[in-house]
Write a protein that holds these residues in place. Structure first.
Motif, PDB file in Angstrom:
ATOM      1  N   TYR A  21       0.842  -1.190   0.000  1.00  0.00           N
ATOM      2  CA  TYR A  21       0.000   0.000   0.000  1.00  0.00           C
ATOM      3  C   TYR A  21       0.878   1.240   0.000  1.00  0.00           C
ATOM      4  O   TYR A  21       2.004   1.227   0.482  1.00  0.00           O
ATOM      5  N   THR A  23       0.747   5.232   1.411  1.00  0.00           N
ATOM      6  CA  THR A  23      -0.007   6.006   2.401  1.00  0.00           C
ATOM      7  C   THR A  23       0.641   7.356   2.599  1.00  0.00           C
ATOM      8  O   THR A  23       1.840   7.542   2.354  1.00  0.00           O
ATOM      9  N   ASN A  27      -4.537  10.108   2.527  1.00  0.00           N
ATOM     10  CA  ASN A  27      -5.512   9.153   3.062  1.00  0.00           C
ATOM     11  C   ASN A  27      -5.417   9.042   4.588  1.00  0.00           C
ATOM     12  O   ASN A  27      -5.753   8.021   5.168  1.00  0.00           O
ATOM     13  N   TRP A  29      -2.798   8.916   6.432  1.00  0.00           N
ATOM     14  CA  TRP A  29      -1.744   7.982   6.833  1.00  0.00           C
ATOM     15  C   TRP A  29      -2.315   6.626   7.247  1.00  0.00           C
ATOM     16  O   TRP A  29      -1.813   5.976   8.156  1.00  0.00           O
ATOM     17  N   ASN A  30      -3.360   6.207   6.548  1.00  0.00           N
ATOM     18  CA  ASN A  30      -3.917   4.870   6.784  1.00  0.00           C
ATOM     19  C   ASN A  30      -3.020   3.850   6.077  1.00  0.00           C
ATOM     20  O   ASN A  30      -2.903   3.865   4.853  1.00  0.00           O
ATOM     21  N   HIS A  32      -3.275   0.670   5.518  1.00  0.00           N
ATOM     22  CA  HIS A  32      -3.855  -0.459   4.773  1.00  0.00           C
ATOM     23  C   HIS A  32      -5.173  -0.042   4.115  1.00  0.00           C
ATOM     24  O   HIS A  32      -6.178  -0.744   4.203  1.00  0.00           O
ATOM     25  N   ASP A  33      -5.144   1.070   3.457  1.00  0.00           N
ATOM     26  CA  ASP A  33      -6.308   1.585   2.746  1.00  0.00           C
ATOM     27  C   ASP A  33      -6.412   0.879   1.396  1.00  0.00           C
ATOM     28  O   ASP A  33      -5.549   1.027   0.525  1.00  0.00           O
ATOM     29  N   GLU A  34      -7.481   0.095   1.213  1.00  0.00           N
ATOM     30  CA  GLU A  34      -7.623  -0.696  -0.012  1.00  0.00           C
ATOM     31  C   GLU A  34      -7.695   0.170  -1.261  1.00  0.00           C
ATOM     32  O   GLU A  34      -7.365  -0.279  -2.358  1.00  0.00           O
ATOM     33  N   LYS A  35      -8.107   1.416  -1.105  1.00  0.00           N
ATOM     34  CA  LYS A  35      -8.154   2.313  -2.270  1.00  0.00           C
ATOM     35  C   LYS A  35      -6.755   2.694  -2.738  1.00  0.00           C
ATOM     36  O   LYS A  35      -6.595   3.199  -3.857  1.00  0.00           O
ATOM     37  N   ARG A  37      -4.031   0.454  -2.621  1.00  0.00           N
ATOM     38  CA  ARG A  37      -3.270  -0.798  -2.742  1.00  0.00           C
ATOM     39  C   ARG A  37      -2.661  -0.873  -4.133  1.00  0.00           C
ATOM     40  O   ARG A  37      -3.336  -0.648  -5.140  1.00  0.00           O
ATOM     41  N   GLU A 369      -3.730   1.850  13.532  1.00  0.00           N
ATOM     42  CA  GLU A 369      -4.806   1.205  12.806  1.00  0.00           C
ATOM     43  C   GLU A 369      -6.030   1.027  13.690  1.00  0.00           C
ATOM     44  O   GLU A 369      -5.920   0.896  14.898  1.00  0.00           O
TER      45      GLU A 369
END
Length: 382
Positions: A21, A23, A27, A29-30, A32-35, A37, A369
């Motif tokens: 991912y 980051t 976002n 600093w997320n 594991h944001d699937e958007k 990836r 998280e």
């Protein structure tokens, strides 16, 4: 405002099944944001295209992770990779990652906390017993004149010492990571549990296991006796804004009581997998307050724990929210749920640095998280 697309191309020396991912501030600093990836084109080649504001004069900052800060990119020597930055008219960026952290490792010895045995037999006058108590000091404690916040943790046998039949949280290693990142400037006071007296000491009277819990006396020991000693011996920040209490399982339960019974002392509660099953109605009569206090509560639970752990901590969280409105008390809560989490030290170990950052060091940009992703099998006590 005009936008442009930037395509990031990434190669890496380490190929495994973990997705990658990107980051940054874009976002929150997320990690594991699937958007965000990356797509995989070949075994070690990945890419993603991001739309950014082309008129901003602020450099575009970012990092790569494999799903969490415990799995963030590092350099070939195991050092933290600084935030990557680009600025200008770039529309294509070519990056390379040599190594990735794996479950927070590697740990660097130079950042390990100083571990001091305060006493083999620290007197508990409220219970007419003694207890072994430890202090974990910042690695550079003796080279500074700084004062530090304090966290009081229960079940010291399972926090850092080797030899526990259930493993341990490895808080010494996790504190070294926080120190390496520029966090971790804190004193941990670790109190060993009382063995056969553990359940009694971590319970109040109104519970489903016993008629004569000693939890109120135990919390008085931590609050009135031990804290007084610690504040005299070490360079602490003794006010409530810099004082917290925490633990897991029954240690988490008694920490809840500590925070509710003494809100003028503790402003931070680290509560992992609390044994709320011991109180079927989740009744906390001490939730009635006459003075408002701002209190941060980090609640963690795993979906693979028994006794409906997640549903019970969600119910408790809602109860805090209700009393927040009713009694003018401000509970700031972080609820972290691990879909794979089980009731053991391994998962509490993974959660510890995230909880520490949120409770004590949330002035930094990298957030913790809300949901963890771990899939190891371990066993524990309760």
């Amino acid at each position: 405002m005009s936008n442009k697309n930037i395509t990031f191309f990434l190669t890496t020396d380490v190929v495994d099944d973990r997705p990658i991912y990107i980051t940054g501030p874009f976002n929150g600093w997320n990690p594991h944001d699937e958007k965000f990836r990356l797509s995989k084109s070949q075994d070690n080649q990945f890419s993603i295209t991001i739309q950014v504001n082309s008129e901003s004069n602020v450099p575009f900052e970012y990092k790569y992770t494999k799903g969490g800060w415990e799995n963030v990119e590092i350099d070939i020597h195991g050092n933290i990779h600084p935030n990557r930055k680009i600025k200008g008219d770039q529309v294509q960026v070519f990056d390379h990652v040599s190594r990735w952290r794996e479950n927070w490792a590697p740990f660097k010895a130079k950042y390990f906390p100083i571990v001091e045995l305060i006493s083999d037999e620290f007197e508990i006058p409220q219970l007419n017993r003694t207890r072994r108590v430890w202090a974990l000091l910042p690695y550079n404690y003796h080279q500074t004149t700084q004062r530090y916040p304090v966290l009081y943790l229960q079940d010291a046998q399972n926090l850092f010492n080797e030899g526990s039949p259930y493993g341990n949280w490895e808080i010494d290693k996790k504190l070294s990571i926080l120190a390496e990142y520029g966090r971790g400037e804190i004193i941990i006071i670790a109190v060993e549990h009382g063995g056969e007296e553990r359940i009694k000491e971590y319970m109040l009277d109104h519970n489903s296991l016993m008629q004569h819990g000693e939890g109120k006396k135990y919390i008085r020991f931590i609050t009135d006796t031990l804290k007084y000693y610690v504040d005299k011996r070490y360079r602490t920040l003794p006010d409530r804004e810099h004082t917290g209490i925490g633990g897991s399982s029954l240690g988490g339960l008694i920490s809840i009581y500590g925070g509710l019974l003494y809100p003028e002392v503790y402003s931070k509660l680290m509560v992992f997998s609390p044994s709320l099953w011991a109180i079927p109605q989740i009744s906390f009569p001490t939730l009635r307050f006459f003075n408002p206090f701002n209190t941060k509560v980090y609640l963690y639970g795993g979906k693979k724990e028994g006794s409906n752990m997640v549903s019970k901590i969600r119910k408790f969280s809602k109860q805090l929210e209700y009393h927040d409105q009713d009694d003018e008390r401000n509970f700031e809560m972080k609820l972290s749920i691990n879909p794979e989490g089980k009731h053991n030290e391994y998962y509490w170990s993974q959660e510890f640095p995230k909880a520490m950052e949120w409770l004590y060091f949330n002035t930094f940009k990298d957030p913790v998280e809300t949901v963890s992703h771990n899939s190891h099998n371990h066993t524990s006590n309760s």
